[in-house]
Scaffold this motif. Structure first.
Motif, short mmCIF file in Angstrom:
data_model
loop_
_atom_site.label_atom_id
_atom_site.label_comp_id
_atom_site.label_asym_id
_atom_site.label_seq_id
_atom_site.Cartn_x
_atom_site.Cartn_y
_atom_site.Cartn_z
N GLU A 112 0.83 -1.22 0.00
CA GLU A 112 0.00 0.00 0.00
C GLU A 112 0.86 1.27 0.00
O GLU A 112 0.60 2.21 -0.75
CB GLU A 112 -0.86 -0.04 1.28
CG GLU A 112 -1.90 1.02 1.36
CD GLU A 112 -3.28 0.49 0.96
OE1 GLU A 112 -4.23 1.15 1.32
OE2 GLU A 112 -3.40 -0.57 0.30
N ARG A 156 -7.66 6.98 -8.00
CA ARG A 156 -6.62 5.98 -7.72
C ARG A 156 -7.13 4.54 -7.91
O ARG A 156 -6.37 3.65 -8.28
CB ARG A 156 -6.05 6.19 -6.31
CG ARG A 156 -5.20 7.46 -6.27
CD ARG A 156 -4.42 7.63 -5.00
NE ARG A 156 -3.60 8.84 -5.12
CZ ARG A 156 -2.64 9.20 -4.28
NH1 ARG A 156 -2.39 8.47 -3.22
NH2 ARG A 156 -1.94 10.30 -4.47
N VAL A 157 -8.42 4.34 -7.61
CA VAL A 157 -8.97 2.98 -7.77
C VAL A 157 -8.86 2.55 -9.25
O VAL A 157 -8.45 1.43 -9.56
CB VAL A 157 -10.46 2.95 -7.35
CG1 VAL A 157 -11.06 1.58 -7.53
CG2 VAL A 157 -10.60 3.42 -5.92
N LYS A 187 -6.34 -0.28 -11.23
CA LYS A 187 -6.86 -1.29 -12.16
C LYS A 187 -6.08 -1.23 -13.48
O LYS A 187 -5.75 -2.25 -14.06
CB LYS A 187 -8.35 -1.06 -12.45
CG LYS A 187 -9.25 -1.43 -11.30
CD LYS A 187 -10.71 -1.23 -11.67
CE LYS A 187 -11.63 -1.49 -10.48
NZ LYS A 187 -13.01 -1.16 -10.74
N SER A 211 -15.58 6.70 -14.34
CA SER A 211 -14.57 7.24 -13.42
C SER A 211 -14.00 8.55 -13.93
O SER A 211 -13.39 9.29 -13.18
CB SER A 211 -13.43 6.25 -13.23
OG SER A 211 -13.91 5.06 -12.75
#
Ligand SMILES: CC(C)(COP(=O)(O)OP(=O)(O)OC[C@H]1O[C@@H](n2cnc3c(N)ncnc32)[C@H](O)[C@@H]1OP(=O)(O)O)[C@@H](O)C(=O)NCCC(=O)NCCS
Length: 356
Positions: free
Chosen positions: A15, A41-42, A46, A265
């Protein structure tokens, strides 16, 4: 300036490293796109986790010894035997070196080049290094090494408020007239239907090869049913919707296509991907019709977007003629360079010797 170079394998990174990496990536993003929203960031994670058959990606990071902050990144993409363009493209490696805009970090770029050369020793078939950038300091760096400019292009954007809808209506009308007179059909899909996938990917490969690539000595890799499905899966994994509009002639042949990508997004934009018409069907208004129909689709489907973004080579006169009339404006200039690996090796060994 003291720093260490570390390997960066996103699926193995903890992390803390990922967060430091995103801090770095967002700073470099804002240097290029100061007014654009950041990629969440998600989604960014991906995108980092996506892999493609026939591509070996190597990432390294420069980490400040003092602060632990990430200050630079090396990205290498090497083609492997499973790639559909292996035979034609195996000599080419894609390289991107990004370093924070701070004179103290200048030497990191050379360190990354030395790292890249070391990595490439395992791939004897690689002889040419390709790179593209929107940043003037990167252009100066590659030109300083004697790299040849292979292609100059731009990122162009069409803001929704700038669209001339009466012209779009005219182009659609032209398309509908042609459709009636010459029995041309328009069809669309997200997932390519199984019954046309071989035909469609063959046409796609033919059309994409006609895109002007300047002095680059590679071909866009052929699309096959396998690579199409893999891309569809990858877009699904990264929450992107991939829409295609295409035309079919009276004789049964697919003659043209246009495609876009959208993700919730990044709800402010749509990415315009390939638009192409087979040479024997050009000059009849198909390109304009496809773009006009897609524009109406975008307006109805994504009324909240601010702009449509696309990349075009400056030498692509027909595409630029269409895009300019639609209202696309140049927002960034992109320059691409090529340099022989042998030349880089010689230059870097001189630099290594000088440093000693
Ligand atoms: C761009 C492309 C899709 C156009 O297809 P098309 O069906 O011939 O397009 P249209 O007939 O609708 O319109 C082409 C327009 O470009 C204009 N044009 C063609 N060559 C031109 C040139 N050298 N300079 C300026 N304008 C030019 C034509 O005059 C025409 O406009 P008009 O009908 O108003 O006179 C086609 O050339 C193509 O497939 N190119 C290769 C793939 C590619 O590079 N795609 C872009 C990368 S995403």
């Amino acid at each position: 300036m003291s720093f260490e170079i570390i390997n960066f394998v996103p699926k193995e990174a903890n992390e803390e490293l990922l967060e430091s990496y995103f801090d770095f990536a967002e700073t470099t993003f804002m240097e290029i796109y100061p007014t654009d929203p950041l990629v969440p960031r998600v989604l960014h994670l991906k995108l980092l986790l996506i892999t493609r058959t026939g591509e070996k990606v190597i990432r390294k990071l420069a980490r400040s010894s003092k602060s632990g902050e990430i200050i630079g990144r090396l990205y290498l993409m090497i083609i492997t035997e499973e790639n559909t363009g292996f035979k034609e493209n195996k000599h080419s490696v894609e390289i991107h070196i990004n370093v924070l805009n701070d004179l103290r970090y200048k030497s990191i770029v050379q360190e990354f080049l030395i790292e890249a050369i070391k990595e490439l020793q395992c791939y004897e078939y690689v002889t040419t290094v390709d790179t593209c950038s929107y940043l003037e300091r990167d252009w100066a760096f590659w030109e300083g090494l004697g790299a040849k400019m292979a292609l100059e292009g731009a990122q162009n954007r069409l803001f929704m408020e700038d669209i001339d809808w009466s012209m779009i209506k005219e182009w659609r009308h032209g398309g509908h007239e042609l459709a009636k007179k010459e029995q041309v059909d328009l069809f669309s899909f997200e997932r390519c239907p199984e019954e046309i996938i071989l035909e469609y990917t063959t046409t796609y490969s033919e059309i994409i090869r006609l895109m002007p690539l300047g002095e680059f000595d590679y071909i866009p890799e052929p699309t096959t049913p396998f690579t199409r499905r893999e891309k569809e899966e990858n877009h699904k994994k990264t929450d992107h919707k991939w829409y295609t509009l295409a035309t079919r002639e009276k004789n049964g042949e697919i003659s043209g296509l246009t495609e876009i990508l959208y993700t919730e997004s990044s709800p402010h934009k749509v990415e315009q991907m390939l638009t192409g018409v087979k040479p024997e069907y050009r000059g009849r208004g198909l390109g304009k019709w496809l773009k006009a129909e897609m524009m109406v689709f975008i307006k109805n489907e994504f009324p909240e977007i601010e702009f449509i973004s696309t990349g075009n080579a400056d030498m692509n006169a027909p595409m630029i003629s269409i895009n300019d009339r639609m209202g696309f404006k140049r927002v960034l200039t992109e320059k691409c360079y090529i340099i022989k690996l042998e030349k880089l090796k010689k230059l870097m060994s001189i630099n290594i010797n000088k440093e000693k």
